[in-house]
Design an enzyme around this catalytic site. Sequence first.
Site, PDB file in Angstrom:
ATOM      1  N   CYS A 148      34.267  57.748  38.451  1.00  0.00           N
ATOM      2  CA  CYS A 148      33.146  57.265  38.917  1.00  0.00           C
ATOM      3  C   CYS A 148      32.305  57.987  39.905  1.00  0.00           C
ATOM      4  O   CYS A 148      32.651  58.918  40.696  1.00  0.00           O
ATOM      5  CB  CYS A 148      33.424  56.072  40.048  1.00  0.00           C
ATOM      6  SG  CYS A 148      32.001  55.471  41.197  1.00  0.00           S
ATOM      7  N   ASP A 153      28.681  63.071  36.074  1.00  0.00           N
ATOM      8  CA  ASP A 153      28.449  63.625  37.230  1.00  0.00           C
ATOM      9  C   ASP A 153      29.357  64.586  38.043  1.00  0.00           C
ATOM     10  O   ASP A 153      30.490  64.486  37.609  1.00  0.00           O
ATOM     11  CB  ASP A 153      27.925  62.389  38.452  1.00  0.00           C
ATOM     12  CG  ASP A 153      26.505  61.872  37.968  1.00  0.00           C
ATOM     13  OD1 ASP A 153      25.777  62.513  37.550  1.00  0.00           O
ATOM     14  OD2 ASP A 153      26.612  60.407  37.781  1.00  0.00           O
ATOM     15  N   LYS A 165      16.715  61.913  37.580  1.00  0.00           N
ATOM     16  CA  LYS A 165      17.360  61.772  36.239  1.00  0.00           C
ATOM     17  C   LYS A 165      16.312  62.430  35.384  1.00  0.00           C
ATOM     18  O   LYS A 165      15.193  62.162  35.409  1.00  0.00           O
ATOM     19  CB  LYS A 165      17.860  60.503  35.702  1.00  0.00           C
ATOM     20  CG  LYS A 165      19.170  59.746  36.585  1.00  0.00           C
ATOM     21  CD  LYS A 165      19.214  58.411  35.886  1.00  0.00           C
ATOM     22  CE  LYS A 165      20.084  57.657  36.771  1.00  0.00           C
ATOM     23  NZ  LYS A 165      19.772  57.130  37.979  1.00  0.00           N
ATOM     24  N   ARG A 193      14.396  56.748  45.692  1.00  0.00           N
ATOM     25  CA  ARG A 193      14.034  58.157  45.239  1.00  0.00           C
ATOM     26  C   ARG A 193      12.576  58.245  44.350  1.00  0.00           C
ATOM     27  O   ARG A 193      12.087  59.268  44.411  1.00  0.00           O
ATOM     28  CB  ARG A 193      15.255  58.500  44.277  1.00  0.00           C
ATOM     29  CG  ARG A 193      15.237  60.027  44.040  1.00  0.00           C
ATOM     30  CD  ARG A 193      16.042  60.214  42.771  1.00  0.00           C
ATOM     31  NE  ARG A 193      17.374  60.342  43.036  1.00  0.00           N
ATOM     32  CZ  ARG A 193      18.408  60.058  42.083  1.00  0.00           C
ATOM     33  NH1 ARG A 193      17.959  59.668  40.802  1.00  0.00           N
ATOM     34  NH2 ARG A 193      19.844  60.211  42.324  1.00  0.00           N
ATOM     35  N   TYR A 194      12.405  57.122  43.585  1.00  0.00           N
ATOM     36  CA  TYR A 194      11.274  57.125  42.946  1.00  0.00           C
ATOM     37  C   TYR A 194      10.103  56.191  43.385  1.00  0.00           C
ATOM     38  O   TYR A 194      10.674  55.224  44.143  1.00  0.00           O
ATOM     39  CB  TYR A 194      11.448  56.554  41.405  1.00  0.00           C
ATOM     40  CG  TYR A 194      12.639  57.526  40.891  1.00  0.00           C
ATOM     41  CD1 TYR A 194      12.307  58.799  40.331  1.00  0.00           C
ATOM     42  CD2 TYR A 194      13.912  57.019  40.527  1.00  0.00           C
ATOM     43  CE1 TYR A 194      13.303  59.386  39.755  1.00  0.00           C
ATOM     44  CE2 TYR A 194      14.900  57.613  39.816  1.00  0.00           C
ATOM     45  CZ  TYR A 194      14.652  58.938  39.453  1.00  0.00           C
ATOM     46  OH  TYR A 194      15.529  59.648  38.782  1.00  0.00           O
ATOM     47  N   CYS A 239      36.723  52.829  38.239  1.00  0.00           N
ATOM     48  CA  CYS A 239      36.790  53.936  37.145  1.00  0.00           C
ATOM     49  C   CYS A 239      37.100  55.220  37.856  1.00  0.00           C
ATOM     50  O   CYS A 239      36.666  55.611  38.854  1.00  0.00           O
ATOM     51  CB  CYS A 239      35.545  54.162  36.485  1.00  0.00           C
ATOM     52  SG  CYS A 239      34.737  52.159  36.030  1.00  0.00           S
ATOM     53  N   ASP A 262      21.593  63.258  36.032  1.00  0.00           N
ATOM     54  CA  ASP A 262      21.112  63.128  37.197  1.00  0.00           C
ATOM     55  C   ASP A 262      21.319  64.498  37.830  1.00  0.00           C
ATOM     56  O   ASP A 262      22.421  65.013  38.064  1.00  0.00           O
ATOM     57  CB  ASP A 262      22.096  62.153  37.776  1.00  0.00           C
ATOM     58  CG  ASP A 262      21.309  61.225  38.831  1.00  0.00           C
ATOM     59  OD1 ASP A 262      20.439  61.638  39.500  1.00  0.00           O
ATOM     60  OD2 ASP A 262      21.465  59.975  38.631  1.00  0.00           O
ATOM     61  N   CYS A 299      33.990  46.647  43.489  1.00  0.00           N
ATOM     62  CA  CYS A 299      34.063  46.592  41.792  1.00  0.00           C
ATOM     63  C   CYS A 299      34.819  46.013  41.131  1.00  0.00           C
ATOM     64  O   CYS A 299      36.104  45.486  41.788  1.00  0.00           O
ATOM     65  CB  CYS A 299      33.809  48.106  41.257  1.00  0.00           C
ATOM     66  SG  CYS A 299      32.704  49.102  41.865  1.00  0.00           S
ATOM     67  N   ARG A 312      10.445  52.305  42.339  1.00  0.00           N
ATOM     68  CA  ARG A 312      11.747  51.484  42.305  1.00  0.00           C
ATOM     69  C   ARG A 312      12.692  51.774  43.209  1.00  0.00           C
ATOM     70  O   ARG A 312      12.921  53.126  43.472  1.00  0.00           O
ATOM     71  CB  ARG A 312      12.301  51.715  40.812  1.00  0.00           C
ATOM     72  CG  ARG A 312      12.476  52.977  40.311  1.00  0.00           C
ATOM     73  CD  ARG A 312      12.284  52.824  38.625  1.00  0.00           C
ATOM     74  NE  ARG A 312      12.784  54.134  37.870  1.00  0.00           N
ATOM     75  CZ  ARG A 312      12.119  55.220  37.912  1.00  0.00           C
ATOM     76  NH1 ARG A 312      11.075  55.317  38.440  1.00  0.00           N
ATOM     77  NH2 ARG A 312      12.708  56.416  37.093  1.00  0.00           N
ATOM     78  N   ARG A 363      30.100  57.326  42.213  1.00  0.00           N
ATOM     79  CA  ARG A 363      30.233  56.999  43.685  1.00  0.00           C
ATOM     80  C   ARG A 363      31.706  56.850  44.312  1.00  0.00           C
ATOM     81  O   ARG A 363      31.666  55.790  45.059  1.00  0.00           O
ATOM     82  CB  ARG A 363      29.415  55.683  43.936  1.00  0.00           C
ATOM     83  CG  ARG A 363      27.920  55.760  43.720  1.00  0.00           C
ATOM     84  CD  ARG A 363      27.110  54.711  44.312  1.00  0.00           C
ATOM     85  NE  ARG A 363      25.552  55.099  44.120  1.00  0.00           N
ATOM     86  CZ  ARG A 363      25.089  54.266  43.137  1.00  0.00           C
ATOM     87  NH1 ARG A 363      25.411  53.467  42.420  1.00  0.00           N
ATOM     88  NH2 ARG A 363      23.797  54.747  42.846  1.00  0.00           N
TER      89      ARG A 363
HETATM   90  C1  PLP Z   1      19.263  56.032  38.468  1.00  0.00           C
HETATM   91  C2  PLP Z   1      18.369  55.747  39.144  1.00  0.00           C
HETATM   92  C3  PLP Z   1      17.191  54.600  39.195  1.00  0.00           C
HETATM   93  C4  PLP Z   1      16.951  54.301  37.899  1.00  0.00           C
HETATM   94  O1  PLP Z   1      16.502  55.245  37.278  1.00  0.00           O
HETATM   95  P1  PLP Z   1      15.862  54.630  35.746  1.00  0.00           P
HETATM   96  O2  PLP Z   1      15.487  56.118  35.056  1.00  0.00           O
HETATM   97  O3  PLP Z   1      14.602  53.897  35.926  1.00  0.00           O
HETATM   98  O4  PLP Z   1      16.747  54.012  35.050  1.00  0.00           O
HETATM   99  C5  PLP Z   1      16.523  54.353  40.495  1.00  0.00           C
HETATM  100  N1  PLP Z   1      16.705  54.863  41.373  1.00  0.00           N
HETATM  101  C6  PLP Z   1      17.534  55.941  41.901  1.00  0.00           C
HETATM  102  C7  PLP Z   1      17.951  56.502  43.134  1.00  0.00           C
HETATM  103  C8  PLP Z   1      18.545  56.268  40.712  1.00  0.00           C
HETATM  104  O5  PLP Z   1      19.542  56.967  40.990  1.00  0.00           O
HETATM  105  S1  SF4 Z   2      31.715  53.529  37.740  1.00  0.00           S
HETATM  106 FE1  SF4 Z   2      32.114  53.468  40.016  1.00  0.00          FE
HETATM  107  S2  SF4 Z   2      30.492  51.781  40.599  1.00  0.00           S
HETATM  108 FE2  SF4 Z   2      30.627  51.772  38.561  1.00  0.00          FE
HETATM  109  S3  SF4 Z   2      32.282  49.887  37.967  1.00  0.00           S
HETATM  110 FE3  SF4 Z   2      33.203  52.117  37.939  1.00  0.00          FE
HETATM  111  S4  SF4 Z   2      33.866  52.315  39.907  1.00  0.00           S
HETATM  112 FE4  SF4 Z   2      32.407  50.734  40.032  1.00  0.00          FE
END
Ligand code: PLP
Ligand code: SF4
Length: 352
Positions: free
Chosen positions: A115, A277, A321, A95-96, A112, A314, A108, A99, A117
């Site tokens: 979560c 989220d 974010k 996305r960025y 959670c 986010d 996991c 990174r 995801r």
């Molecule tokens: C959260 C996230 C990151 C990391 O973001 P930082 O602000 O550097 O911690 C990088 N890529 C994606 C897709 C993310 O969701």
């Molecule tokens: S927040 Fe989601 S991805 Fe992270 S440990 Fe919990 S269940 Fe797994």
Amino acid sequence: MTAASPPATLRSLDDLVAAGVLDGARAASLGGVAADFAIGVTPQVLAAMTTRDPADDPVARQYLPTLEEATTAPEELHDPIGDHVHSPVKGIVHRYPDRVLLKALHACPVYCRFCFRREQVGPGGEALTPAETAAALDYVRQRPAISEVILTGGDPLMLSPRRLAAIVAALDAIPHVDVVRLHSRVPVTDSGRIDTALVDALRASRVAVYVAIHCNHANELDQPAIAALRRLSDAGIPLLAQTVLLRGVNDSVAALESLFRALVRHRVKPYYLHHPDLARGTGHFRVSIAEGQALVRALRGRLSGLAQPTYVLDIPGGFGKVPVGPSWIEGEGDALVVRDPAGNPHPYPPRP
Ligand SMILES: *Cc1c(COP(=O)(O)O)cnc(C)c1O
Ligand code: SF4
């Protein structure tokens, strides 16, 4: 004589009932929730609960399924932070420019209830195949703009030390990768996994390896967790923490203060406080951004800068974010007013 096997992670409603964590009548009403979202409660997490009542205990609330999860609010999304729109190859989210996320597996140590995801993770969420892992690494190798690779999932510390070491070594060998960051819940939920072999797997000759732990309440920092953090920091690994702001878990100044103080005490720098989220069935965990800002404002005057994470949102849909903390400055141009942590306004002089 056979040795007693260690207590196992509870992975189903039946497991929870058999362990005396959930009563049978409540379990009967939770079939739909359990079908939609994975269950995972490690013995360590169970021991950190002061009661088994999700309405009453900050640890129980994070892990024990409730009927509230069956309610989907209209604003909730299947892919709340837009991972899918930014996934060029399997396992990578880009996305960025500088990174990427590398999601090597979807399992996991725990599952959670809030979560973000939750519709991707689960015990069936298998790891990338060797060919898929190679393709994801190639994606990074071919793009010199990528200087940081963030291993997430699922939870990357659920990989075997052998597989983890292979991924770290492969990234270490890519000259433009400066940083490998792992996001993990293992240190505070299944601390025994952080053994010598796992710590050794994180040793790289060149890249900086950071570990960001996910921790939402001071009660999660029990003795095994503290010892695991110590093993990581003694290996020279800088430690960060991400915390999700959750109603009924940590939505008070006292809870956040004791968590952030405890993290710093154990050499962990609070990095992000995430606004929750819009994941399906998580409305009961959400606070408003105004409530979050009030908490962050109150912490500013009380805690060391070391103990202040950045409060971030986010943006739903995959737009990134951004910090959403309170603003300390008001007005425009020559009429700027800065507020101190007690709320008193102070004019700030214009540039001469
Ligand atoms: C959260 C996230 C990151 C990391 O973001 P930082 O602000 O550097 O911690 C990088 N890529 C994606 C897709 C993310 O969701
Ligand atoms: S927040 Fe989601 S991805 Fe992270 S440990 Fe919990 S269940 Fe797994």
